[in-house]
Design an enzyme around this catalytic site. Structure first.
Site, PDB file in Angstrom:
ATOM      1  N   HIS A 114       1.061  -1.112   0.065  1.00 16.76           N
ATOM      2  CA  HIS A 114      -0.111   0.049  -0.196  1.00 16.76           C
ATOM      3  C   HIS A 114       0.705   0.958   0.354  1.00 16.76           C
ATOM      4  O   HIS A 114       1.881   1.301   0.644  1.00 16.76           O
ATOM      5  CB  HIS A 114      -0.464   0.093   1.149  1.00 16.76           C
ATOM      6  CG  HIS A 114      -1.537  -1.236   1.763  1.00 16.76           C
ATOM      7  ND1 HIS A 114      -1.306  -2.293   2.023  1.00 16.76           N
ATOM      8  CD2 HIS A 114      -3.270  -1.494   1.109  1.00 16.76           C
ATOM      9  CE1 HIS A 114      -1.768  -3.865   2.007  1.00 16.76           C
ATOM     10  NE2 HIS A 114      -3.744  -2.647   1.799  1.00 16.76           N
ATOM     11  N   LYS A 139      -1.814  -8.026  -4.183  1.00 13.78           N
ATOM     12  CA  LYS A 139      -3.012  -6.589  -4.230  1.00 13.78           C
ATOM     13  C   LYS A 139      -1.907  -5.829  -4.179  1.00 13.78           C
ATOM     14  O   LYS A 139      -0.566  -5.970  -3.109  1.00 13.78           O
ATOM     15  CB  LYS A 139      -3.544  -7.132  -2.539  1.00 13.78           C
ATOM     16  CG  LYS A 139      -4.309  -5.565  -2.340  1.00 13.78           C
ATOM     17  CD  LYS A 139      -5.090  -5.539  -1.041  1.00 13.78           C
ATOM     18  CE  LYS A 139      -5.796  -4.882  -0.708  1.00 13.78           C
ATOM     19  NZ  LYS A 139      -5.389  -4.030   0.181  1.00 13.78           N
ATOM     20  N   GLN A 202     -12.921   4.985  -0.947  1.00 15.90           N
ATOM     21  CA  GLN A 202     -13.843   3.827  -1.284  1.00 15.90           C
ATOM     22  C   GLN A 202     -15.740   4.325  -1.373  1.00 15.90           C
ATOM     23  O   GLN A 202     -16.068   5.340  -0.379  1.00 15.90           O
ATOM     24  CB  GLN A 202     -13.894   2.675   0.441  1.00 15.90           C
ATOM     25  CG  GLN A 202     -14.306   1.396   0.075  1.00 15.90           C
ATOM     26  CD  GLN A 202     -13.247   0.729   1.299  1.00 15.90           C
ATOM     27  OE1 GLN A 202     -14.488   1.059   2.624  1.00 15.90           O
ATOM     28  NE2 GLN A 202     -12.361   0.206   0.959  1.00 15.90           N
ATOM     29  N   SER A 234     -21.608  15.663  -9.628  1.00 17.78           N
ATOM     30  CA  SER A 234     -22.876  15.480 -10.207  1.00 17.78           C
ATOM     31  C   SER A 234     -23.736  14.278 -10.711  1.00 17.78           C
ATOM     32  O   SER A 234     -23.485  13.668 -10.562  1.00 17.78           O
ATOM     33  CB  SER A 234     -21.572  15.096 -11.699  1.00 17.78           C
ATOM     34  OG  SER A 234     -22.535  15.133 -13.080  1.00 17.78           O
ATOM     35  N   LYS A 290     -15.095  22.469 -21.248  1.00 14.27           N
ATOM     36  CA  LYS A 290     -15.975  22.648 -22.833  1.00 14.27           C
ATOM     37  C   LYS A 290     -15.240  23.381 -23.362  1.00 14.27           C
ATOM     38  O   LYS A 290     -14.917  22.666 -24.673  1.00 14.27           O
ATOM     39  CB  LYS A 290     -17.582  23.536 -22.780  1.00 14.27           C
ATOM     40  CG  LYS A 290     -18.307  22.627 -21.674  1.00 14.27           C
ATOM     41  CD  LYS A 290     -19.517  23.100 -21.308  1.00 14.27           C
ATOM     42  CE  LYS A 290     -20.845  22.872 -20.611  1.00 14.27           C
ATOM     43  NZ  LYS A 290     -22.155  22.907 -20.176  1.00 14.27           N
ATOM     44  N   ASN A 315     -20.018  19.187 -25.475  1.00 13.04           N
ATOM     45  CA  ASN A 315     -20.362  19.195 -23.905  1.00 13.04           C
ATOM     46  C   ASN A 315     -20.484  17.696 -24.254  1.00 13.04           C
ATOM     47  O   ASN A 315     -20.898  16.968 -23.399  1.00 13.04           O
ATOM     48  CB  ASN A 315     -21.126  19.769 -23.345  1.00 13.04           C
ATOM     49  CG  ASN A 315     -23.437  19.588 -23.754  1.00 13.04           C
ATOM     50  OD1 ASN A 315     -22.730  19.001 -24.760  1.00 13.04           O
ATOM     51  ND2 ASN A 315     -23.939  19.106 -23.399  1.00 13.04           N
ATOM     52  N   ASP A 334     -26.710  21.682 -25.401  1.00 13.88           N
ATOM     53  CA  ASP A 334     -27.100  22.265 -23.906  1.00 13.88           C
ATOM     54  C   ASP A 334     -27.919  23.648 -24.928  1.00 13.88           C
ATOM     55  O   ASP A 334     -29.432  23.782 -25.195  1.00 13.88           O
ATOM     56  CB  ASP A 334     -26.166  23.373 -23.699  1.00 13.88           C
ATOM     57  CG  ASP A 334     -25.611  22.503 -22.479  1.00 13.88           C
ATOM     58  OD1 ASP A 334     -25.826  21.943 -21.929  1.00 13.88           O
ATOM     59  OD2 ASP A 334     -24.463  22.624 -22.083  1.00 13.88           O
TER      60      ASP A 334
HETATM   61  P1  NAP Z   1     -20.450  30.836 -16.466  1.00 15.12           P
HETATM   62  O1  NAP Z   1     -20.081  30.488 -17.515  1.00 15.12           O
HETATM   63  O2  NAP Z   1     -19.847  30.780 -14.499  1.00 15.12           O
HETATM   64  O3  NAP Z   1     -21.479  31.779 -15.962  1.00 15.12           O
HETATM   65  C1  NAP Z   1     -22.267  32.555 -14.874  1.00 15.12           C
HETATM   66  C2  NAP Z   1     -23.101  33.735 -15.532  1.00 15.12           C
HETATM   67  O4  NAP Z   1     -23.860  34.141 -14.493  1.00 15.12           O
HETATM   68  C3  NAP Z   1     -22.519  34.998 -15.211  1.00 15.12           C
HETATM   69  O5  NAP Z   1     -22.662  35.778 -17.122  1.00 15.12           O
HETATM   70  C4  NAP Z   1     -22.676  36.163 -14.058  1.00 15.12           C
HETATM   71  O6  NAP Z   1     -22.054  37.370 -14.541  1.00 15.12           O
HETATM   72  C5  NAP Z   1     -23.823  35.616 -14.170  1.00 15.12           C
HETATM   73  N1  NAP Z   1     -23.718  35.851 -12.432  1.00 15.12           N
HETATM   74  C6  NAP Z   1     -22.797  35.242 -11.783  1.00 15.12           C
HETATM   75  N2  NAP Z   1     -23.475  35.505 -10.302  1.00 15.12           N
HETATM   76  C7  NAP Z   1     -24.113  36.524 -10.262  1.00 15.12           C
HETATM   77  C8  NAP Z   1     -25.044  37.186  -8.784  1.00 15.12           C
HETATM   78  N3  NAP Z   1     -24.491  37.227  -8.115  1.00 15.12           N
HETATM   79  N4  NAP Z   1     -25.742  38.322  -9.847  1.00 15.12           N
HETATM   80  C9  NAP Z   1     -25.697  38.126 -11.164  1.00 15.12           C
HETATM   81  N5  NAP Z   1     -25.135  37.915 -12.268  1.00 15.12           N
HETATM   82  C10 NAP Z   1     -24.207  36.890 -11.576  1.00 15.12           C
HETATM   83  O7  NAP Z   1     -21.399  30.330 -16.057  1.00 15.12           O
HETATM   84  P2  NAP Z   1     -22.621  29.004 -16.704  1.00 15.12           P
HETATM   85  O8  NAP Z   1     -21.889  27.242 -16.912  1.00 15.12           O
HETATM   86  O9  NAP Z   1     -22.866  29.967 -17.817  1.00 15.12           O
HETATM   87  O10 NAP Z   1     -23.485  28.662 -15.891  1.00 15.12           O
HETATM   88  C11 NAP Z   1     -24.446  29.475 -15.395  1.00 15.12           C
HETATM   89  C12 NAP Z   1     -25.826  28.458 -14.969  1.00 15.12           C
HETATM   90  O11 NAP Z   1     -26.653  27.412 -15.059  1.00 15.12           O
HETATM   91  C13 NAP Z   1     -24.979  27.290 -13.607  1.00 15.12           C
HETATM   92  O12 NAP Z   1     -24.929  28.355 -12.445  1.00 15.12           O
HETATM   93  C14 NAP Z   1     -26.429  26.593 -13.695  1.00 15.12           C
HETATM   94  O13 NAP Z   1     -27.360  26.933 -12.607  1.00 15.12           O
HETATM   95  C15 NAP Z   1     -26.861  26.703 -15.392  1.00 15.12           C
HETATM   96  N6  NAP Z   1     -26.750  25.299 -15.902  1.00 15.12           N
HETATM   97  C16 NAP Z   1     -28.188  24.556 -16.551  1.00 15.12           C
HETATM   98  C17 NAP Z   1     -28.146  23.430 -17.131  1.00 15.12           C
HETATM   99  C18 NAP Z   1     -29.163  22.435 -17.316  1.00 15.12           C
HETATM  100  O14 NAP Z   1     -28.695  21.304 -18.137  1.00 15.12           O
HETATM  101  N7  NAP Z   1     -30.049  22.674 -16.604  1.00 15.12           N
HETATM  102  C19 NAP Z   1     -26.613  22.972 -17.712  1.00 15.12           C
HETATM  103  C20 NAP Z   1     -25.472  24.134 -17.568  1.00 15.12           C
HETATM  104  C21 NAP Z   1     -25.573  24.889 -16.949  1.00 15.12           C
HETATM  105  P3  NAP Z   1     -20.743  37.905 -15.048  1.00 15.12           P
HETATM  106  O15 NAP Z   1     -20.553  38.834 -16.395  1.00 15.12           O
HETATM  107  O16 NAP Z   1     -21.142  39.353 -14.334  1.00 15.12           O
HETATM  108  O17 NAP Z   1     -19.680  37.383 -13.900  1.00 15.12           O
END
Ligand code: NAP
Length: 516
Positions: A114, A139, A202, A234, A290, A315, A334
């Site tokens: 180990h 092992k 584990q 996830s 991504k 994605n 997406d």
């Molecule tokens: P990201 O690239 O990090 O973008 C985050 C966005 O949220 C930016 O526009 C950011 O604004 C804004 N933001 C963060 N905190 C904020 C606050 N306190 N007030 C106002 N705006 C704020 O993230 P992403 O990948 O686009 O994901 C965003 C969300 O989409 C995730 O949190 C998730 O809930 C959702 N999502 C859902 C799915 C699904 O299958 N349902 C899939 C993917 C994502 P700034 O530019 O000003 O920082």
């Protein structure tokens, strides 16, 4: 056969009996009784006699990461008592065997090494040395430095000369625990229900069986997974493995911890995509990989969907294996998930999005995907973002890609919503605002939303966000983030398997998880 072995730290007879019973009930094939805390052979004999499953006895010394403080004679006395009371095997450290010129002190010995710090420096020499003992089983277990260490575990299992246990500890090592069966390992360890387990990384027996499809895994099982960091939160393994179960597809879907950075992503792909016998057949790719996935696939000259190129992120990776050749394809599911969630709620086809007024809040990855998709179908989009410059950048890039795109700041949205009526027919939140644990937040404090508006929140945890609650109260129609999550997963499943995705099952699994 690869045994599913419940690992139990023995504290006393009653606790050992309870955990052995729990292991048997949850379907373990055998147990490992870690007798590190037992100090007399008589107690070891009682526990061994009470064991209702085939068992391995171990009394690990502190110098090999265990708890036993007995001298060598004392420890071997415990193991001797166990083997005399029907232990299937006893675990003896290679270091102990070295002292007796590699001779096994008993019949049915597992010779073990180990390393809790990382990959042993002399890994290949250690394997040679293990092969030179007269143990029945080898092992070797170490803490994975990165996911790539698992490939060496698979190498060891593929080239074994005798029954072998080879596993990586830690989060990055999870795949070696699940895939031990595919590569013909002697056993894998898992924790009985409700117990903490005996080694880092584990997982529980129930998780191994239900979540990771242990009973269905065979040599030819195709492997899929989500590449992310962090990854253990996830929900993709639950949704995809349930879909494999429901359709009888011979696959298993795993969390794949790949550290941030293009080089880590590339190293992962170069190690595992061509790895013979692994049958890696498809990947979900999420934060922070991504863009890395798109770059890597471009470098490889892979077939990348036009939409993924436009959005600038992949994605989903499809790995085709035909006639000894490996082909890579990239897509973005997406995009379709966002469009189809909206059109299904409105009862229209995509082309009817032309001219629809849509407010997209957020200019990150999801906002970008939404803007690209909606503009492509001619919608009239306004992007509202906290950092207005990012919204402006998006508008510059996508304005005129059929539809019109303009930018505004988040504060403008709040004020625009208080006039005669909302200036949009669809409002989509693509920010993380309102996501667990900050469930009382909404991206806009108050606004006018009526029955003529569809409010779509991409956040799926919680399922009913503050924004959706406000929208419902105002009589608006709503779309939750679960809808988008399920649709993007369905598209991945269909691209990988060629089968129709079991939508109801996938939706139920995610809803059950979110309700916990
Ligand atoms: P990201 O690239 O990090 O973008 C985050 C966005 O949220 C930016 O526009 C950011 O604004 C804004 N933001 C963060 N905190 C904020 C606050 N306190 N007030 C106002 N705006 C704020 O993230 P992403 O990948 O686009 O994901 C965003 C969300 O989409 C995730 O949190 C998730 O809930 C959702 N999502 C859902 C799915 C699904 O299958 N349902 C899939 C993917 C994502 P700034 O530019 O000003 O920082």
């Amino acid at each position: 056969m690869t045994y599913l072995c419940a690992a139990i730290f023995v504290h006393d007879v009653a606790q050992a009996k309870r955990e052995i019973a729990a292991a048997a009930e949850s379907g373990a094939d055998m147990v490992e009784l870690r007798m590190d805390e037992i100090t007399d052979p008589a107690t070891a004999r009682i526990i061994a006699a009470e064991c209702i499953l085939p068992f391995i006895a171990t009394c690990r010394p502190t110098w090999e990461g265990g708890r036993s403080q007995l001298d060598e004679e004392g420890r071997l006395g415990i193991l001797e008592a166990a083997i005399a009371t029907n232990a299937r095997c006893v675990d003896v450290e290679l270091e102990t065997m070295r002292r007796s010129n590699r001779a096994a002190p008993f019949e049915h010995v597992i010779a073990s090494v180990h390393d809790y710090q990382g990959r042993p420096a002399r890994l290949h020499n250690l394997i040679l040395e293990l092969n030179n003992t007269d143990a029945e089983v080898n092992k070797i277990v170490w803490t994975a430095r990165s996911i790539r260490d698992n490939a060496e575990v698979f190498d060891i299992l593929k080239s074994r000369r005798r029954p072998t246990i080879a596993l990586c500890m830690g989060e990055a090592g999870l795949i070696s625990r699940v895939l031990a069966k595919k590569f013909g390992g002697f056993l894998t360890f898992a924790a009985p229900d409700g117990a903490g387990g005996t080694a880092p990384g584990q997982i529980g027996i129930a998780e191994m069986k239900r979540l990771y499809r242990w009973d269905a895994i065979g040599e030819r099982t195709k492997v899929y997974g989500v590449v992310a960091s962090p990854v253990m939160h996830s929900m993709s393994p639950a949704i995809h493995n349930a879909a494999f179960d429901a359709t009888g597809f011979d696959g298993v879907y795993l969390p794949l911890l790949v550290e941030a950075g293009y080089e880590s992503f590339k190293a992962f792909m170069e190690t595992f995509v061509p790895y013979e016998g692994l049958d890696l057949s498809g990947l979900s790719v999420t934060i922070p990989h991504k863009e890395n996935a798109l770059r890597y696939l471009k470098e490889k000259g892979a077939d990348i969907g036009q939409l993924a190129q436009t959005i600038g992120s992949v994605n989903t990776v499809i790995i085709d294996r035909r006639n000894g050749q490996t082909g890579l394809r990239g897509m973005n599911t997406d995009y379709a998930a966002i469009l189809d969630s909206i059109t299904a709620r409105l009862g229209i086809v995509r082309e009817q999005l032309a001219g629809k007024r849509v407010a997209v809040i957020g200019a990150g990855g999801t906002g970008r995907t939404a803007v690209a998709a909606l503009a492509h179908y001619g919608a009239d989009v306004t992007v509202y973002n906290r950092t207005k410059e990012r919204a402006e950048e998006l508008a510059r890039e996508f304005d005129g890609h059929v539809g019109r795109v303009r930018a505004a700041s988040l504060s403008e949205l709040a004020s625009e919503g208080t006039g005669e009526g909302p200036p949009y027919e669809v409002l989509l939140n693509a920010t993380s605002v309102g996501m667990y644990p900050k469930v009382d937040e909404s991206p806009v404090p108050a606004m006018r939303m009526g029955p003529q508006v569809v409010v779509f929140d991409s956040v799926y945890n919680p399922m009913r966000t503050k924004l959706l609650q406000m929208a419902e109260a105002a009589g608006a129609r709503t779309i939750g983030g679960v809808e988008m999550f399920v649709r993007q997963a369905m598209a991945q499943f269909e691209a990988w398997t060629g089968l129709r995705a079991p939508a109801a099952v996938m939706r139920r699994v995610i809803e059950q998880r979110l309700r916990r």
